[in-house]
Design a protein around this motif. Structure first.
Motif, PDB file in Angstrom:
ATOM      1  N   LEU A  47       0.827  -1.202   0.000  1.00  0.00           N
ATOM      2  CA  LEU A  47       0.000   0.000   0.000  1.00  0.00           C
ATOM      3  C   LEU A  47       0.866   1.258   0.000  1.00  0.00           C
ATOM      4  CD1 LEU A  47      -2.801   1.298   0.175  1.00  0.00           C
ATOM      5  CD2 LEU A  47      -2.640   1.071   2.659  1.00  0.00           C
ATOM      6  N   ASP A  48       1.903   1.266   0.836  1.00  0.00           N
ATOM      7  CA  ASP A  48       2.815   2.412   0.875  1.00  0.00           C
ATOM      8  C   ASP A  48       3.483   2.619  -0.483  1.00  0.00           C
ATOM      9  OD1 ASP A  48       4.212   4.535   2.222  1.00  0.00           O
ATOM     10  OD2 ASP A  48       5.980   3.238   2.219  1.00  0.00           O
ATOM     11  N   LEU A  49       3.850   1.536  -1.129  1.00  0.00           N
ATOM     12  CA  LEU A  49       4.452   1.627  -2.466  1.00  0.00           C
ATOM     13  C   LEU A  49       3.466   2.253  -3.459  1.00  0.00           C
ATOM     14  CD1 LEU A  49       6.835   0.918  -4.367  1.00  0.00           C
ATOM     15  CD2 LEU A  49       5.662  -1.251  -4.777  1.00  0.00           C
ATOM     16  N   CYS A  50       2.219   1.801  -3.408  1.00  0.00           N
ATOM     17  CA  CYS A  50       1.204   2.347  -4.318  1.00  0.00           C
ATOM     18  C   CYS A  50       0.939   3.826  -4.057  1.00  0.00           C
ATOM     19  CB  CYS A  50      -0.101   1.572  -4.168  1.00  0.00           C
ATOM     20  SG  CYS A  50      -0.039  -0.100  -4.801  1.00  0.00           S
ATOM     21  N   LEU A  51       0.925   4.214  -2.786  1.00  0.00           N
ATOM     22  CA  LEU A  51       0.600   5.598  -2.450  1.00  0.00           C
ATOM     23  C   LEU A  51       1.777   6.554  -2.623  1.00  0.00           C
ATOM     24  CD1 LEU A  51      -1.579   5.064   0.750  1.00  0.00           C
ATOM     25  CD2 LEU A  51      -2.351   5.526  -1.580  1.00  0.00           C
ATOM     26  N   SER A  52       2.997   6.031  -2.553  1.00  0.00           N
ATOM     27  CA  SER A  52       4.156   6.925  -2.629  1.00  0.00           C
ATOM     28  C   SER A  52       4.762   7.022  -4.026  1.00  0.00           C
ATOM     29  CB  SER A  52       5.230   6.480  -1.631  1.00  0.00           C
ATOM     30  OG  SER A  52       5.704   5.195  -1.962  1.00  0.00           O
ATOM     31  N   THR A  53       4.341   6.198  -4.939  1.00  0.00           N
ATOM     32  CA  THR A  53       4.845   6.276  -6.317  1.00  0.00           C
ATOM     33  C   THR A  53       3.750   6.840  -7.213  1.00  0.00           C
ATOM     34  OG1 THR A  53       4.227   3.972  -6.676  1.00  0.00           O
ATOM     35  CG2 THR A  53       6.510   4.415  -6.062  1.00  0.00           C
ATOM     36  N   THR A  54       3.419   8.077  -6.949  1.00  0.00           N
ATOM     37  CA  THR A  54       2.331   8.739  -7.654  1.00  0.00           C
ATOM     38  C   THR A  54       2.895   9.702  -8.692  1.00  0.00           C
ATOM     39  OG1 THR A  54       1.177   8.682  -5.552  1.00  0.00           O
ATOM     40  CG2 THR A  54       0.156   9.928  -7.284  1.00  0.00           C
ATOM     41  N   TYR A  55       2.854   9.278  -9.937  1.00  0.00           N
ATOM     42  CA  TYR A  55       3.338  10.111 -11.030  1.00  0.00           C
ATOM     43  C   TYR A  55       2.162  10.465 -11.925  1.00  0.00           C
ATOM     44  CZ  TYR A  55       7.885   8.460  -9.551  1.00  0.00           C
ATOM     45  OH  TYR A  55       8.993   8.186  -8.813  1.00  0.00           O
ATOM     46  N   PHE A  56       2.234  11.658 -12.521  1.00  0.00           N
ATOM     47  CA  PHE A  56       1.190  12.031 -13.467  1.00  0.00           C
ATOM     48  C   PHE A  56       1.798  12.878 -14.575  1.00  0.00           C
ATOM     49  CE2 PHE A  56       1.186  15.109 -10.053  1.00  0.00           C
ATOM     50  CZ  PHE A  56       1.082  16.336 -10.683  1.00  0.00           C
ATOM     51  N   HIS A  57       1.090  12.924 -15.673  1.00  0.00           N
ATOM     52  CA  HIS A  57       1.535  13.628 -16.861  1.00  0.00           C
ATOM     53  C   HIS A  57       0.635  14.842 -17.061  1.00  0.00           C
ATOM     54  CE1 HIS A  57       1.817  14.197 -21.303  1.00  0.00           C
ATOM     55  NE2 HIS A  57       3.085  14.005 -21.026  1.00  0.00           N
ATOM     56  N   TYR A  58       1.250  15.997 -17.215  1.00  0.00           N
ATOM     57  CA  TYR A  58       0.481  17.217 -17.445  1.00  0.00           C
ATOM     58  C   TYR A  58       1.252  18.136 -18.376  1.00  0.00           C
ATOM     59  CZ  TYR A  58      -1.734  21.727 -16.699  1.00  0.00           C
ATOM     60  OH  TYR A  58      -2.347  22.931 -16.898  1.00  0.00           O
ATOM     61  N   ASN A  59       0.583  18.574 -19.401  1.00  0.00           N
ATOM     62  CA  ASN A  59       1.128  19.565 -20.328  1.00  0.00           C
ATOM     63  C   ASN A  59       2.508  19.167 -20.860  1.00  0.00           C
ATOM     64  OD1 ASN A  59       0.744  21.912 -21.773  1.00  0.00           O
ATOM     65  ND2 ASN A  59       1.615  23.243 -20.191  1.00  0.00           N
ATOM     66  N   GLY A  60       2.642  17.899 -21.191  1.00  0.00           N
ATOM     67  CA  GLY A  60       3.882  17.417 -21.790  1.00  0.00           C
ATOM     68  C   GLY A  60       4.994  17.077 -20.818  1.00  0.00           C
ATOM     69  N   SER A  61       4.752  17.192 -19.518  1.00  0.00           N
ATOM     70  CA  SER A  61       5.787  16.877 -18.517  1.00  0.00           C
ATOM     71  C   SER A  61       5.246  15.878 -17.508  1.00  0.00           C
ATOM     72  CB  SER A  61       6.210  18.141 -17.773  1.00  0.00           C
ATOM     73  OG  SER A  61       6.786  19.069 -18.658  1.00  0.00           O
ATOM     74  N   PHE A  62       6.167  15.110 -16.916  1.00  0.00           N
ATOM     75  CA  PHE A  62       5.800  14.174 -15.869  1.00  0.00           C
ATOM     76  C   PHE A  62       6.118  14.784 -14.512  1.00  0.00           C
ATOM     77  CE2 PHE A  62       6.074  11.232 -19.387  1.00  0.00           C
ATOM     78  CZ  PHE A  62       5.008  10.383 -19.135  1.00  0.00           C
ATOM     79  N   TYR A  63       5.243  14.541 -13.545  1.00  0.00           N
ATOM     80  CA  TYR A  63       5.402  15.081 -12.199  1.00  0.00           C
ATOM     81  C   TYR A  63       5.223  13.972 -11.171  1.00  0.00           C
ATOM     82  CZ  TYR A  63       4.727  19.546 -14.541  1.00  0.00           C
ATOM     83  OH  TYR A  63       4.841  20.626 -15.373  1.00  0.00           O
ATOM     84  N   HIS A  64       5.852  14.157 -10.030  1.00  0.00           N
ATOM     85  CA  HIS A  64       5.699  13.236  -8.902  1.00  0.00           C
ATOM     86  C   HIS A  64       4.991  13.979  -7.777  1.00  0.00           C
ATOM     87  CE1 HIS A  64       7.278  11.312  -5.110  1.00  0.00           C
ATOM     88  NE2 HIS A  64       6.685  10.313  -5.717  1.00  0.00           N
ATOM     89  N   GLN A  65       3.878  13.436  -7.333  1.00  0.00           N
ATOM     90  CA  GLN A  65       3.144  14.065  -6.233  1.00  0.00           C
ATOM     91  C   GLN A  65       3.874  13.756  -4.936  1.00  0.00           C
ATOM     92  OE1 GLN A  65      -1.066  13.528  -6.339  1.00  0.00           O
ATOM     93  NE2 GLN A  65      -1.272  13.868  -4.150  1.00  0.00           N
ATOM     94  N   LYS A  66       4.263  14.803  -4.203  1.00  0.00           N
ATOM     95  CA  LYS A  66       5.084  14.637  -3.002  1.00  0.00           C
ATOM     96  C   LYS A  66       4.280  14.435  -1.735  1.00  0.00           C
ATOM     97  CE  LYS A  66       8.863  17.398  -4.785  1.00  0.00           C
ATOM     98  NZ  LYS A  66       9.723  18.564  -4.570  1.00  0.00           N
ATOM     99  N   HIS A  67       3.023  14.855  -1.728  1.00  0.00           N
ATOM    100  CA  HIS A  67       2.236  14.779  -0.501  1.00  0.00           C
ATOM    101  C   HIS A  67       0.834  14.291  -0.810  1.00  0.00           C
ATOM    102  CE1 HIS A  67       0.923  15.762   3.537  1.00  0.00           C
ATOM    103  NE2 HIS A  67      -0.134  16.355   3.011  1.00  0.00           N
ATOM    104  N   GLY A  68       0.326  13.424   0.019  1.00  0.00           N
ATOM    105  CA  GLY A  68      -1.055  12.977  -0.098  1.00  0.00           C
ATOM    106  C   GLY A  68      -1.259  11.911  -1.156  1.00  0.00           C
ATOM    107  N   CYS A  69      -2.484  11.453  -1.221  1.00  0.00           N
ATOM    108  CA  CYS A  69      -2.873  10.446  -2.206  1.00  0.00           C
ATOM    109  C   CYS A  69      -3.306  11.139  -3.486  1.00  0.00           C
ATOM    110  CB  CYS A  69      -4.036   9.612  -1.670  1.00  0.00           C
ATOM    111  SG  CYS A  69      -3.664   8.729  -0.161  1.00  0.00           S
ATOM    112  N   ALA A  70      -3.204  10.414  -4.555  1.00  0.00           N
ATOM    113  CA  ALA A  70      -3.579  10.987  -5.855  1.00  0.00           C
ATOM    114  C   ALA A  70      -5.084  11.072  -5.988  1.00  0.00           C
ATOM    115  CB  ALA A  70      -3.013  10.132  -6.974  1.00  0.00           C
ATOM    116  N   MET A  71      -5.550  12.126  -6.631  1.00  0.00           N
ATOM    117  CA  MET A  71      -6.968  12.234  -6.961  1.00  0.00           C
ATOM    118  C   MET A  71      -7.297  11.098  -7.926  1.00  0.00           C
ATOM    119  SD  MET A  71      -8.330  14.666  -5.324  1.00  0.00           S
ATOM    120  CE  MET A  71      -9.881  14.725  -6.169  1.00  0.00           C
ATOM    121  N   GLY A  72      -8.428  10.473  -7.730  1.00  0.00           N
ATOM    122  CA  GLY A  72      -8.809   9.362  -8.586  1.00  0.00           C
ATOM    123  C   GLY A  72      -8.047   8.098  -8.261  1.00  0.00           C
ATOM    124  N   SER A  73      -7.491   8.032  -7.070  1.00  0.00           N
ATOM    125  CA  SER A  73      -6.731   6.863  -6.648  1.00  0.00           C
ATOM    126  C   SER A  73      -7.587   5.612  -6.732  1.00  0.00           C
ATOM    127  CB  SER A  73      -6.248   7.067  -5.207  1.00  0.00           C
ATOM    128  OG  SER A  73      -5.677   5.889  -4.704  1.00  0.00           O
TER     129      SER A  73
END
Length: 106
Positions: A47-73
């Protein structure tokens, strides 16, 4: 009447505390001791692995969410368990002059 207003439930949910709330919930449930399933520690590690490896793509770049769970998790129950834990802490630490709220087993 009490209102716990939570803004941005998923993104404000601290993942380490949420995982610990899930661990506590799993440890209180004796089912894992009798059925051939994974141990709560293994489940929480995944679970920690799933919640802490949150990457998303926006406007041509990839980002890593540093805090909290991802929206639409895919794991929305984590936010619910975390909020139940936070609510229980708030209710048990209540030291006001009025009587404590009734536990309705929800």
């Amino acid at each position: 009447m009490v209102s716990f207003d939570m803004v941005s439930l998923f993104t404000c949910n601290p993942t380490s505390e949420a995982v610990e709330a899930v661990r506590k919930c799993l440890m209180e449930d004796a089912t894992w001791r009798t059925e051939p399933t994974s141990h709560p520690d293994q489940i929480c590690t995944l679970l920690d692995l799933c919640l802490s490896t949150t990457y998303f793509h926006y406007n041509g770049s990839f980002y890593h969410q540093k805090h909290g769970c991802a929206m639409g998790s895919r794991i929305p129950i984590v936010a619910n368990i975390y909020m139940e834990e936070a609510e229980q802490k708030a209710l048990t630490s209540f030291s006001g002059t009025h009587t404590k709220p009734l536990d309705r087993g929800m």
